[in-house]
Write a protein that holds these residues in place. Structure first.
Motif, PDB file in Angstrom:
ATOM      1  N   PRO A 189     -23.776  18.877 -33.259  1.00  0.00           N
ATOM      2  CA  PRO A 189     -23.592  20.320 -33.457  1.00  0.00           C
ATOM      3  C   PRO A 189     -22.997  20.663 -34.829  1.00  0.00           C
ATOM      4  O   PRO A 189     -23.205  21.768 -35.331  1.00  0.00           O
ATOM      5  N   GLN A 190     -22.281  19.726 -35.445  1.00  0.00           N
ATOM      6  CA  GLN A 190     -21.693  19.996 -36.753  1.00  0.00           C
ATOM      7  C   GLN A 190     -22.742  20.110 -37.862  1.00  0.00           C
ATOM      8  O   GLN A 190     -22.426  20.544 -38.979  1.00  0.00           O
ATOM      9  N   LEU A 191     -23.976  19.726 -37.539  1.00  0.00           N
ATOM     10  CA  LEU A 191     -25.052  19.931 -38.509  1.00  0.00           C
ATOM     11  C   LEU A 191     -25.223  21.402 -38.852  1.00  0.00           C
ATOM     12  O   LEU A 191     -25.680  21.743 -39.949  1.00  0.00           O
ATOM     13  N   PRO A 205     -26.241  16.081 -26.683  1.00  0.00           N
ATOM     14  CA  PRO A 205     -26.841  16.127 -28.028  1.00  0.00           C
ATOM     15  C   PRO A 205     -26.568  14.879 -28.854  1.00  0.00           C
ATOM     16  O   PRO A 205     -27.418  14.432 -29.623  1.00  0.00           O
ATOM     17  N   ALA A 206     -25.381  14.291 -28.679  1.00  0.00           N
ATOM     18  CA  ALA A 206     -25.034  13.090 -29.441  1.00  0.00           C
ATOM     19  C   ALA A 206     -25.945  11.927 -29.087  1.00  0.00           C
ATOM     20  O   ALA A 206     -26.219  11.058 -29.921  1.00  0.00           O
ATOM     21  N   ALA A 207     -26.460  11.922 -27.845  1.00  0.00           N
ATOM     22  CA  ALA A 207     -27.311  10.815 -27.409  1.00  0.00           C
ATOM     23  C   ALA A 207     -28.641  10.808 -28.140  1.00  0.00           C
ATOM     24  O   ALA A 207     -29.276   9.758 -28.278  1.00  0.00           O
ATOM     25  N   VAL A 208     -29.077  11.963 -28.629  1.00  0.00           N
ATOM     26  CA  VAL A 208     -30.351  12.033 -29.353  1.00  0.00           C
ATOM     27  C   VAL A 208     -30.133  12.253 -30.847  1.00  0.00           C
ATOM     28  O   VAL A 208     -31.064  12.548 -31.591  1.00  0.00           O
ATOM     29  N   GLY A 209     -28.887  12.107 -31.267  1.00  0.00           N
ATOM     30  CA  GLY A 209     -28.578  12.211 -32.694  1.00  0.00           C
ATOM     31  C   GLY A 209     -28.513  13.626 -33.236  1.00  0.00           C
ATOM     32  O   GLY A 209     -28.643  13.825 -34.450  1.00  0.00           O
ATOM     33  N   GLY A 258     -32.566  23.535 -30.734  1.00  0.00           N
ATOM     34  CA  GLY A 258     -32.535  22.177 -30.172  1.00  0.00           C
ATOM     35  C   GLY A 258     -31.340  21.968 -29.269  1.00  0.00           C
ATOM     36  O   GLY A 258     -31.464  21.362 -28.184  1.00  0.00           O
ATOM     37  N   LEU A 259     -30.194  22.477 -29.668  1.00  0.00           N
ATOM     38  CA  LEU A 259     -28.995  22.344 -28.842  1.00  0.00           C
ATOM     39  C   LEU A 259     -29.153  23.113 -27.528  1.00  0.00           C
ATOM     40  O   LEU A 259     -28.716  22.651 -26.472  1.00  0.00           O
ATOM     41  N   GLU A 260     -29.788  24.276 -27.587  1.00  0.00           N
ATOM     42  CA  GLU A 260     -30.000  25.059 -26.366  1.00  0.00           C
ATOM     43  C   GLU A 260     -30.929  24.321 -25.398  1.00  0.00           C
ATOM     44  O   GLU A 260     -30.667  24.283 -24.185  1.00  0.00           O
ATOM     45  N   GLU A 261     -31.985  23.720 -25.902  1.00  0.00           N
ATOM     46  CA  GLU A 261     -32.912  22.985 -25.049  1.00  0.00           C
ATOM     47  C   GLU A 261     -32.236  21.778 -24.400  1.00  0.00           C
ATOM     48  O   GLU A 261     -32.434  21.506 -23.208  1.00  0.00           O
ATOM     49  N   LEU A 262     -31.429  21.078 -25.183  1.00  0.00           N
ATOM     50  CA  LEU A 262     -30.723  19.913 -24.627  1.00  0.00           C
ATOM     51  C   LEU A 262     -29.726  20.334 -23.562  1.00  0.00           C
ATOM     52  O   LEU A 262     -29.566  19.647 -22.543  1.00  0.00           O
ATOM     53  N   ALA A 263     -29.038  21.443 -23.806  1.00  0.00           N
ATOM     54  CA  ALA A 263     -28.074  21.926 -22.814  1.00  0.00           C
ATOM     55  C   ALA A 263     -28.787  22.328 -21.523  1.00  0.00           C
ATOM     56  O   ALA A 263     -28.294  22.071 -20.425  1.00  0.00           O
ATOM     57  N   ALA A 264     -29.970  22.967 -21.669  1.00  0.00           N
ATOM     58  CA  ALA A 264     -30.727  23.366 -20.479  1.00  0.00           C
ATOM     59  C   ALA A 264     -31.203  22.167 -19.681  1.00  0.00           C
ATOM     60  O   ALA A 264     -31.319  22.227 -18.452  1.00  0.00           O
ATOM     61  N   GLU A 265     -31.470  21.046 -20.371  1.00  0.00           N
ATOM     62  CA  GLU A 265     -31.931  19.837 -19.695  1.00  0.00           C
ATOM     63  C   GLU A 265     -30.780  18.934 -19.276  1.00  0.00           C
ATOM     64  O   GLU A 265     -30.997  17.870 -18.693  1.00  0.00           O
TER      65      GLU A 265
END
Length: 287
Positions: free
Chosen positions: A86-88, A79-83, A68-75
């Motif tokens: 990364p500390q998860l 990540p914080a905006a969609v909840g 999920g983090l990789e997809e958000l970074a690509a877009e």
């Protein structure tokens, strides 16, 4: 030895005395309980299932967060905006604890409730007349095994998760703040959960009833009370055993929450009170 026995013994025959160190003591009771615990196939099945489930859920969670983090970074999204924090990823090392506690807890229930179901408890109490030694021996056995399972599962999850996260550039080291203590304390959490389960099994004297009570206490009650928006009910939620115990695993403590020590003490108090109740019931009731 009675006086009549002495009088009836032929002259010159030495008195028969118990061998030194013979008789029932706690170490022998503990050894007997360990043998019963380790020779049951169901024990190893449930222990293996606990490890597999805890590790499997942690790996799935790590894969989900990492991808999920990789997809958000690509877009180009935050990540914080969609909840998606990364500390998860750090929390995934103990992410399977909720399911693990129910499986190891079921083993704790079966450890004593199955003896009532099969009638073996009569033999146990005949061999150990004080009745409480078997309970405490079982408690020590299940707590130690559960602690080892918790620690092994957490570290196995961490090491197996790193190659998965490396694909997304999200791997992390053991130097993350409070990460190692959290993984070690997962063993304490499972040990306390198993003691609560053992006590429930002793109180219910029924395997199915004890397991249901365990699920209700650890899963259903927190879920149901969480929907009741009354202040006094919400104030009690942190003191339920599962909620308090999870503070042992917390990497960061929010303001107003129980600390790791406080959460551990609350869960320990639950296990102590329930074990004390189980001891009273075992001492007073017929088997």
């Amino acid at each position: 030895m009675s006086t009549s026995t002495v009088q009836n013994r032929p002259a010159g025959t030495p008195a028969v005395r118990p061998a030194a160190g013979s008789g029932v003591n706690f170490l022998r009771t503990l050894h007997a309980e360990w043998i019963k615990f380790t020779t049951l196939r169901s024990t190893w099945i449930l222990l293996a299932t606990t490890v597999v489930v805890m590790v499997g859920i942690g790996l799935l969670g790590g894969w989900g967060v990492g991808s999920g983090l990789e997809e958000l970074a690509a877009e180009g999204q935050d990540p914080a905006a969609v909840g998606l924090d990364p500390q998860l990823l750090y929390m995934m090392t103990t992410g399977g604890i909720d399911f693990g506690q129910l499986i190891i807890g079921s083993l704790g229930v079966l450890l004593i409730a199955s003896e009532y179901s099969t009638g073996m408890i009569r033999s146990t109490m005949t061999a150990v007349p004080d009745r409480l030694s078997p309970l405490f021996a079982k408690a020590l056995v299940i707590a130690l095994v559960a602690a080892v399972v918790g620690v092994v599962s957490s570290f196995a999850t961490y090491f197996l998760m790193q190659p998965i996260l490396a694909q997304y550039g999200q791997e992390f080291g053991l130097d993350v703040e409070n990460l190692v203590p959290s993984m070690l304390l997962s063993g304490v959490y499972l040990a306390l959960a198993s003691l609560i389960a053992l006590a429930l099994g002793a109180l219910m004297r029924n395997s199915a009833g004890g397991i249901v009570a365990l699920v209700v206490l650890f899963l259903i009650v927190p879920m149901v009370l969480g929907f009741i928006q009354l202040d006094w009910i919400q104030d009690t939620l942190p003191y339920l055993p599962s909620n308090a115990g999870r503070q042992l695993l917390a990497l960061q403590i929010a303001d107003g929450d129980l600390t790791q020590l406080q959460g551990g003490l609350v869960m320990a108090a639950w296990s102590a009170v329930l074990l004390a109740a189980a001891a009273v019931v075992i001492k007073r009731r017929d088997v």
